[in-house]
Design a protein around this motif. Sequence first.
Motif, PDB file in Angstrom:
ATOM      1  N   LYS A   1       0.831  -1.197   0.000  1.00  0.00           N
ATOM      2  CA  LYS A   1       0.000   0.000   0.000  1.00  0.00           C
ATOM      3  C   LYS A   1       0.868   1.251   0.000  1.00  0.00           C
ATOM      4  O   LYS A   1       1.942   1.282   0.588  1.00  0.00           O
ATOM      5  N   ASN A   2       0.359   2.262  -0.702  1.00  0.00           N
ATOM      6  CA  ASN A   2       1.071   3.542  -0.751  1.00  0.00           C
ATOM      7  C   ASN A   2       0.768   4.346   0.502  1.00  0.00           C
ATOM      8  O   ASN A   2      -0.047   3.919   1.339  1.00  0.00           O
ATOM      9  N   PRO A   3       1.409   5.519   0.693  1.00  0.00           N
ATOM     10  CA  PRO A   3       1.149   6.307   1.908  1.00  0.00           C
ATOM     11  C   PRO A   3      -0.311   6.665   2.114  1.00  0.00           C
ATOM     12  O   PRO A   3      -0.740   6.911   3.246  1.00  0.00           O
TER      13      PRO A   3
ATOM     14  N   GLU B   1      13.041  -2.285  -7.459  1.00  0.00           N
ATOM     15  CA  GLU B   1      13.893  -2.040  -6.289  1.00  0.00           C
ATOM     16  C   GLU B   1      13.029  -1.446  -5.184  1.00  0.00           C
ATOM     17  O   GLU B   1      11.954  -0.885  -5.448  1.00  0.00           O
ATOM     18  N   LEU B   2      13.514  -1.546  -3.958  1.00  0.00           N
ATOM     19  CA  LEU B   2      12.874  -0.917  -2.801  1.00  0.00           C
ATOM     20  C   LEU B   2      13.763   0.206  -2.309  1.00  0.00           C
ATOM     21  O   LEU B   2      14.989   0.063  -2.257  1.00  0.00           O
ATOM     22  N   ALA B   3      13.156   1.330  -1.936  1.00  0.00           N
ATOM     23  CA  ALA B   3      13.923   2.480  -1.471  1.00  0.00           C
ATOM     24  C   ALA B   3      13.060   3.306  -0.534  1.00  0.00           C
ATOM     25  O   ALA B   3      11.823   3.296  -0.626  1.00  0.00           O
ATOM     26  N   MET B   4      13.730   4.024   0.370  1.00  0.00           N
ATOM     27  CA  MET B   4      13.053   4.939   1.283  1.00  0.00           C
ATOM     28  C   MET B   4      13.017   6.315   0.649  1.00  0.00           C
ATOM     29  O   MET B   4      14.053   6.894   0.336  1.00  0.00           O
ATOM     30  N   ILE B   5      11.801   6.837   0.415  1.00  0.00           N
ATOM     31  CA  ILE B   5      11.620   8.158  -0.176  1.00  0.00           C
ATOM     32  C   ILE B   5      10.796   8.998   0.783  1.00  0.00           C
ATOM     33  O   ILE B   5       9.628   8.695   1.041  1.00  0.00           O
ATOM     34  N   GLY B   6      11.407  10.044   1.318  1.00  0.00           N
ATOM     35  CA  GLY B   6      10.708  10.905   2.263  1.00  0.00           C
ATOM     36  C   GLY B   6      10.234  10.164   3.501  1.00  0.00           C
ATOM     37  O   GLY B   6       9.178  10.492   4.046  1.00  0.00           O
ATOM     38  N   GLY B   7      10.982   9.156   3.943  1.00  0.00           N
ATOM     39  CA  GLY B   7      10.617   8.397   5.131  1.00  0.00           C
ATOM     40  C   GLY B   7       9.677   7.245   4.881  1.00  0.00           C
ATOM     41  O   GLY B   7       9.358   6.500   5.806  1.00  0.00           O
ATOM     42  N   GLU B   8       9.190   7.059   3.661  1.00  0.00           N
ATOM     43  CA  GLU B   8       8.283   5.969   3.316  1.00  0.00           C
ATOM     44  C   GLU B   8       8.991   4.985   2.390  1.00  0.00           C
ATOM     45  O   GLU B   8       9.714   5.377   1.475  1.00  0.00           O
ATOM     46  N   GLU B   9       8.781   3.690   2.649  1.00  0.00           N
ATOM     47  CA  GLU B   9       9.375   2.674   1.788  1.00  0.00           C
ATOM     48  C   GLU B   9       8.502   2.519   0.538  1.00  0.00           C
ATOM     49  O   GLU B   9       7.301   2.264   0.631  1.00  0.00           O
ATOM     50  N   CYS B  10       9.131   2.679  -0.612  1.00  0.00           N
ATOM     51  CA  CYS B  10       8.415   2.662  -1.878  1.00  0.00           C
ATOM     52  C   CYS B  10       9.018   1.615  -2.816  1.00  0.00           C
ATOM     53  O   CYS B  10      10.160   1.189  -2.649  1.00  0.00           O
ATOM     54  N   VAL B  11       8.209   1.230  -3.792  1.00  0.00           N
ATOM     55  CA  VAL B  11       8.643   0.280  -4.813  1.00  0.00           C
ATOM     56  C   VAL B  11       8.947   1.060  -6.080  1.00  0.00           C
ATOM     57  O   VAL B  11       8.114   1.830  -6.569  1.00  0.00           O
ATOM     58  N   LEU B  12      10.139   0.854  -6.626  1.00  0.00           N
ATOM     59  CA  LEU B  12      10.569   1.498  -7.856  1.00  0.00           C
ATOM     60  C   LEU B  12      10.583   0.450  -8.965  1.00  0.00           C
ATOM     61  O   LEU B  12      11.030  -0.687  -8.743  1.00  0.00           O
ATOM     62  N   GLY B  13      10.095   0.823 -10.137  1.00  0.00           N
ATOM     63  CA  GLY B  13      10.044  -0.120 -11.247  1.00  0.00           C
ATOM     64  C   GLY B  13      10.369   0.543 -12.573  1.00  0.00           C
ATOM     65  O   GLY B  13      10.044   1.704 -12.790  1.00  0.00           O
ATOM     66  N   LEU B  14      11.019  -0.235 -13.446  1.00  0.00           N
ATOM     67  CA  LEU B  14      11.357   0.224 -14.793  1.00  0.00           C
ATOM     68  C   LEU B  14      10.877  -0.819 -15.786  1.00  0.00           C
ATOM     69  O   LEU B  14      11.261  -1.987 -15.704  1.00  0.00           O
ATOM     70  N   SER B  15      10.016  -0.400 -16.725  1.00  0.00           N
ATOM     71  CA  SER B  15       9.479  -1.330 -17.711  1.00  0.00           C
ATOM     72  C   SER B  15      10.423  -1.446 -18.898  1.00  0.00           C
ATOM     73  O   SER B  15      11.365  -0.659 -19.050  1.00  0.00           O
TER      74      SER B  15
ATOM     75  N   ASP C   1       2.602   3.559  -7.734  1.00  0.00           N
ATOM     76  CA  ASP C   1       1.759   3.511  -8.931  1.00  0.00           C
ATOM     77  C   ASP C   1       1.803   4.818  -9.721  1.00  0.00           C
ATOM     78  O   ASP C   1       0.945   5.071 -10.552  1.00  0.00           O
ATOM     79  N   THR C   2       2.823   5.654  -9.488  1.00  0.00           N
ATOM     80  CA  THR C   2       2.957   6.933 -10.177  1.00  0.00           C
ATOM     81  C   THR C   2       4.069   6.844 -11.210  1.00  0.00           C
ATOM     82  O   THR C   2       5.188   6.425 -10.890  1.00  0.00           O
ATOM     83  N   GLU C   3       3.743   7.234 -12.438  1.00  0.00           N
ATOM     84  CA  GLU C   3       4.773   7.263 -13.484  1.00  0.00           C
ATOM     85  C   GLU C   3       5.562   8.561 -13.351  1.00  0.00           C
ATOM     86  O   GLU C   3       5.024   9.655 -13.465  1.00  0.00           O
ATOM     87  N   ILE C   4       6.862   8.412 -13.136  1.00  0.00           N
ATOM     88  CA  ILE C   4       7.726   9.569 -12.926  1.00  0.00           C
ATOM     89  C   ILE C   4       8.330  10.054 -14.232  1.00  0.00           C
ATOM     90  O   ILE C   4       8.479  11.250 -14.464  1.00  0.00           O
ATOM     91  N   ALA C   5       8.700   9.142 -15.117  1.00  0.00           N
ATOM     92  CA  ALA C   5       9.332   9.518 -16.386  1.00  0.00           C
ATOM     93  C   ALA C   5       9.108   8.400 -17.385  1.00  0.00           C
ATOM     94  O   ALA C   5       8.815   7.254 -17.010  1.00  0.00           O
ATOM     95  N   SER C   6       9.265   8.738 -18.658  1.00  0.00           N
ATOM     96  CA  SER C   6       9.067   7.754 -19.723  1.00  0.00           C
ATOM     97  C   SER C   6      10.274   7.644 -20.638  1.00  0.00           C
ATOM     98  O   SER C   6      10.157   7.170 -21.751  1.00  0.00           O
ATOM     99  N   ASN C   7      11.440   8.097 -20.188  1.00  0.00           N
ATOM    100  CA  ASN C   7      12.643   8.037 -21.025  1.00  0.00           C
ATOM    101  C   ASN C   7      13.848   7.509 -20.246  1.00  0.00           C
ATOM    102  O   ASN C   7      14.977   7.907 -20.490  1.00  0.00           O
ATOM    103  N   ILE C   8      13.599   6.607 -19.288  1.00  0.00           N
ATOM    104  CA  ILE C   8      14.664   6.093 -18.433  1.00  0.00           C
ATOM    105  C   ILE C   8      15.202   4.791 -19.021  1.00  0.00           C
ATOM    106  O   ILE C   8      14.432   3.880 -19.344  1.00  0.00           O
TER     107      ILE C   8
END
Length: 1294
Positions: A594-596, A611-625, A634-641
């Motif tokens: 679950k997200n914050p 990958e798992l990482a702490m962002i702003g004190g919350e543990e988040c899931v990072l993914g690259l398609s 569940d937020t798309e940050i960029a589309s050119n990574i």
Amino acid sequence: MRNLKLFRTLEFRDIQAPGKPQCFSLRTEQRTVLIGSDHGLIEIDPVAREVKNEISLVAEGFLPEDGSGCIVGIQDLLDQESVCVATASGDVILCNLSTCQLECVGSVASGISVMSWSPDQELVLLATGQQTLVMMTKDFEPIMEQQIHQDDFGEGKFITVGWGRKETQFHGSEGRQAAFQVQMYQSALPWDDHRPQVTWRGDGQFFAVSVVCPETGARKVRVWNREFALQSTSEPVAGLGPALAWKPSGSLIASTQEKPNQQDIVFFEKNGLLHGHFTLPFLKDEVKVNGLLWNADSTVLAVWLEDLQRAENCTLKTYVQLWTVGNYHWYLKQSLPFSTCGKSKLVSLTWDPVTPSRLHVLCQGWHYLCYDWHWTTDRSSGENSGDMANVAVIDGNRVLVTVFRQGVVPPPMCTYRLLLPHPVNQVMFSAHPQKSNDLAVLDASNQISVYKCGDSPSVDPTVKLGAVGGNGFKVSLRTPHLEKRYKIQFENGEDQEVNPLKLSLLTWIQEDVFLAVSHSQSSAQSVIHHLTVAPSETDDEHGQLSISSSVTVDGVIISLCCNSKTKSVALQLAGGQILKYFWESPSLAVEPWKNPSGFPVRFPYPCTQTELAMIGGEECVLGLSDRCRFFINDTEIASNITSFAVYAEFLLLTTHSHTCQCFCLRDASFNTLHAGLSSSHLSKGESLRKVERGSRIVTVVPQDTKLILQMPRGNLEVVHHRALVLAQIRKWLDKLMFKEAFECMRKLRINLNLIHDHNPKVFLENVDTFIRQIDSVNHINLFFTELKYCLSILTSHVKKTTPELEIVLQKVHELQGSAPPAPGAVSAEEALKYLLLLVDVNELYDHSLGTYDFDLVLMVAEKSQKDPKEYLPFLNTLKKMEINYQRFTIDKYLKRYEKAIGHLSKCGPEYFPECLNLVKDKNLYKEALKLYPSDSQQYKDISIAYGEHLTRERLYEPAGLVFARCGAHEKALDAFLTSGSWQQALCMAARLNLTQDQLAGLGRTLAGKLVEQRKHSDAATVLEQYAQDYEEAVVLLLEGAAWEEALRLVYKYNRPDIIETNVKPSILEDHFPSAPPAQKNYMALLDSQTATFSRHKDRLLVVRELQEQAQQVNLDDEVPQGQESDLFSETSSVMSGSDMSGKYSQSNSRISARSSKNRRKAERKKHSLKEGSPLEDLALLEALSEVVQSTEKLKDEVYHILKVLFLFEFDEQGRELQKAFEDTLQLMERSLPEIWTPTHQQNSATPVLGPSSTANSIMASYQQQKTSVPVLDAELFIPPKINKKTQWKLSLLE
């Protein structure tokens, strides 16, 4: 430095179907599989695990009932909604799977051995039993039939003139007779089935055929083009095998060769010559190669091998090996062993044409397997200084490990390698933070070898040093040692035989615990297994791993990642859902991540790296398609990574815009990351740096500043990202580690002020610690130098975009001439010594010479490496010169010519010839004119030289102005006469006091030039006023259609007879009064304009309709047609035939646009009105706009001719012309909204974007913008203006 990692397996066991499977094909749109057997066809849905269709070929008589029939090929035909089947007996059958109808479209009496369709499914090739090749269209219309064996080499036959012939070569111990030996051909391999093999190039332009030559008994490879013309024949290769596969990218053709002691995969070029090879890990006569298969993006080569019978009762196996290449080295990345008996015997395999890393396998026991791999970098994940930044690369039964903390070793070399008894399929490092250098290896026998770092009682023979050590050098490297090998105990032994890759996503979660995932054979479920070390009574090197517990999860798990700090484990399902696995709890629960905000996290697209990482004190899931989309939760940050890595509190990413960005996650938010990665908010601070095109992150060295990147061709590059460097320096300074911080800052050219400015109070309290750690007088002086204010000013001047070196030298000169410096202040010599660190000494010498201060020049020269014999004579010569001529000489030496002529002009009249020569040589006329008074002779001489220069440049009017200004009236008259400036020419004539006859002659000359320039009114004025020839003036006015001015002259000179003799004949011929020439010409022009406008308009509507139809087809097919789209990854295999063929035609193009002539030619050809040209719609718009604008310009001319027609009582012709012109204008006014529609104007401005847009609509918009609306042609979509206020109609004619 990447490996293939299995992330999904799909099985469909015990398919209920009669007979034995023989071959299979894929129906990509329906996502089903077609399997051919000795009874017929069946269509299965592997996801639903059901049989959808079953078509018997025995019942229709195409296959015999005894099971001896054979299907040699199956091809799904997309445009015909049917399946083409070829049998060995010679029948070619079309099967409609919707109606289950069969149609025999052709039959070959001698039988068919191969059926091969071109990639675009436009052609089909059949190899017959009579050793012929038959090519047919997709509608099975024969094109040509040729013998499969050809005596000719082909159209690409090499031409030799005898140089380097074998007879002229040195043959060593073999002697001269070796030059005349007849080449002996080796017959085909004993296990060769002598069947032809066919393979197509990816664009369908060529195909290759491997056949056994009846004369020599050896195999040859022949290359044919699409028109069925033989191109080349391979050179003789001893031991050439039957397997054949053309790389889709078109560069190489893969085959096999058996050598005396090894088996090789060899590569042919299109011209038949060998081009590289690699060796298989088997001995001669140990295995045979059944097939070679390239995946869709040409990155993986699958090799299908089978053991040869060596002894009785020995267990034979079949292998599928996946090979990749990097830095010209071939790596064996995966090895799948199958049994050669029973259900698990391999029947066929193929790559997926859409998903490049998906392999489909069919076994004899009606068992279907589908494997999905993705690229991954296996690296250690520790964050302390004890982690060695290890990266492991799989290469067959070796694991190549590079220790980046010790040094950067370029692949395929490594720091050390691990030797395993079986090929390796997966490598994992320990997730324990303190044991991150330990690694475990899973091999093809499902055995895990555990290597641990630490003291070993003896030398481990399975660990060998690579590119370090040797030659007596001692290596300060602690290599790991093999602790134990563990055999995995499966509950059902049969599972391992049928599916050699039963376990995937293996993770070393704890000291004696591994996590692994298996997928259900009968449903969309996954099982998480806990593999624990089984207790053993003996302490030998072999142990066992047993499955201590298992958890079933609804859904297909495709990734598993863990956080070594929080020990959290995140699972990703195929649908994008993220689950949290509580592996340490007794219940082994699985819950949604679950997200914050408390909502379950779900990736919009499946991600291949998580990958798992702490962002702003919350543990988040990072993914690259695999489509370069980057998500956080569940937020798309960029589309050119293109790649990313998480290190401590930092997130590092590489992008398609060839940048590497680094963000601190401690205080970050989704919005700040999104803004930082947005192209419109690219920061130029410490978070961004440019990298080479295609760079990907390999690893980050913990507690260091090194970031390792790999380029597309395989080489490595080490960069020190500014954000990592500054963060590490701050950590060192906080820990009072001044020496480490100082060395890093000095090496990476970071201002040493930061040591003080980071925390001035702490630094001043620990100055003694700083001095003890640095322990170098020179380094301490360097630190003090950078703290000085004066040197900071000098640095700022030097480091400007345009360095201000003269200002810097002037300040040094001021220091030299000032009073003795105060204690601690910077002296002139210290400042100069500091400058030499920043600026090249030769450049500084030239700038010091430009200050005309010889003391400063000597000071700089003494600090340089110049020989005093070089500069002292030159300086002494300068000192003897007069001050102005001295400075002129210096400026000329420094090529500062503008300053040089300024000093030379002050040297006196005797130096003027030298000054004038320099002005002419360097084209400094404008600058020189500013140096002399306008009434001086020097000014006139320079002006005349300037005018002559402009005349040579064909700038006659400016030349005349320059001549006139300096009083050279004759030269000015010639220049104005040449340029056609008649007013200025007559002014000069007046200044020269020409006689009346001379003035008349000049007037006639000017009138002739003006007529050539179509300036009839000006020519008439000159003739009337200066040549007194008003009759010729009237004639010229009539030629220029200046009717009213002609009438004015007629009545001015009281010559009404001219009206009858000249004026009316120009409007009305006596012998043809009904059609005046002027009126007739305008009528013909309007008819031509109207016809052209209507023709172009009708054609434009047709072109636009065709474009809309093509766009709709693209949207329906969901195929990307433009290379500019960032919605599709670089490795996408979805490529249209036109794109693929375009790739080859472009590479073969010889057109160059380098020269200006070619550029102008290309500009003229950019818009072609030829039907079917790429930019025909733009050409039509341009032509229509020109017609409208030219018609608009006719209004004034038509108005004047209408008045004359009325005046001379030609009312009927006047009304006819006025009506025709009005009809033409109305036609154009009505057509403007239809031609320049608002839709096309909007499409030309911006692509269709927004929250309601889809990938297809955006793609279509960009495609239309690419092919139809270039940015430079946007003005064509602005409709031309028709001014309705312009008065042109004559009401008297209405």
